[in-house]
Design a protein around this motif. Structure first.
Motif, short mmCIF file in Angstrom:
data_model
loop_
_atom_site.label_atom_id
_atom_site.label_comp_id
_atom_site.label_asym_id
_atom_site.label_seq_id
_atom_site.Cartn_x
_atom_site.Cartn_y
_atom_site.Cartn_z
N ILE A 84 0.84 -1.19 0.00
CA ILE A 84 0.00 0.00 0.00
C ILE A 84 0.89 1.25 0.00
O ILE A 84 1.80 1.38 0.80
N GLY A 85 0.61 2.16 -0.91
CA GLY A 85 1.37 3.40 -1.01
C GLY A 85 2.39 3.40 -2.13
O GLY A 85 2.81 4.47 -2.58
N ALA A 86 2.79 2.23 -2.59
CA ALA A 86 3.72 2.17 -3.72
C ALA A 86 2.97 2.53 -5.00
O ALA A 86 1.77 2.28 -5.14
N GLU A 87 3.67 3.10 -5.96
CA GLU A 87 3.04 3.57 -7.17
C GLU A 87 2.62 2.43 -8.10
O GLU A 87 1.73 2.60 -8.93
N SER A 88 3.26 1.28 -7.97
CA SER A 88 2.89 0.12 -8.76
C SER A 88 3.30 -1.13 -8.00
O SER A 88 4.17 -1.08 -7.12
#
Length: 232
Positions: free
Chosen positions: A22-26
């Motif tokens: 959660i929070g990572a761009e991909s």
């Protein structure tokens, strides 16, 4: 290169929303995937991400106790864990962040984590295990920095002692994330920059360099991570 270094990596990531990404761009840009890319040394290497947003230490223990997971553990060469944060988030959401409740929750996390690591070590004495510690989330700076920092440091000291007991590599993000509000996408989750920083901490803790250069000397097991049916 020694024989054990050539055995395919079988990496299992367990934990909460940090492991889920959660929070990572991909999906391919958070620490779990990045660590695997650095560990792998052949196309036979495999990894499984079983991060579940909101998973508490009690739920992780229940997951690890599943017979299907216990049968899988001896085949693993690497395991990463993120746990404990959701236990405190639930306290916060319930409005019961008293000192007594925090201490009680910390002790419960300690007992569960010891049980989790005991199960893993009992099934696989040589697997490389990495445990992420705690950082201060942005709300802590507004609700009382000194008390929050003291509690987080206490938890990280406790995790350090547990890691020493079970031969686990402890990853401490506390000082790296201190006063870094810009590294968060919400009240608790790191954004892509935060995930990059966690990745660097894991890569340093795992002592790995460029992709395809191999794994740590004590890795063992050669079976790729299998699929597991957890229903029922």
């Amino acid at each position: 290169m020694r024989d054990e270094q050539l055995r395919p990596v079988a990496y299992l990531a367990l934990g909460d929303s940090l492991t889920e990404g959660i929070g990572a761009e991909s999906p391919d840009r958070h620490f779990v995937v990045r660590l695997f890319r650095k560990l792998r040394h052949s196309d036979d290497c495999r990894f499984r991400n079983w991060g579940v947003s909101g998973m508490t230490s009690a739920e992780l223990l229940h997951f690890v106790e599943n017979p299907a997971i216990l049968r899988m553990l001896p085949k693993m060469t690497h395991i990463s864990l993120t746990t404990g944060g959701c236990d405190f988030i639930r306290l916060y959401e319930a409005g019961t962040l008293t000192l007594r409740d925090v201490v009680k929750t910390a002790r419960e996390i300690q007992q569960r984590l010891c049980r989790i690591l005991s199960l893993i070590r009992g099934a696989n004495p040589t697997v490389s295990i990495y445990l992420l510690g705690f950082y201060l989330p942005p709300p802590a700076y507004e609700l009382g920095f000194q008390k929050a920092a003291m509690a987080v440091k206490m938890m990280n000291r406790m995790y350090t002692r547990i890691c020493e007991r079970y031969g686990v590599t402890f990853i401490n993000p506390f000082y790296r994330f201190l006063n870094r509000h810009e590294w968060f996408c919400d009240e608790v989750h790191p954004n892509q920059r935060g995930h990059d920083e966690i990745s660097e901490l894991f890569l340093s803790g795992a002592n790995v360099q460029e992709t395809w250069e191999g794994t740590r000397e004590h890795t063992a097991g050669s079976t790729p991570v299998p699929s597991v049916n957890l229903s029922g």
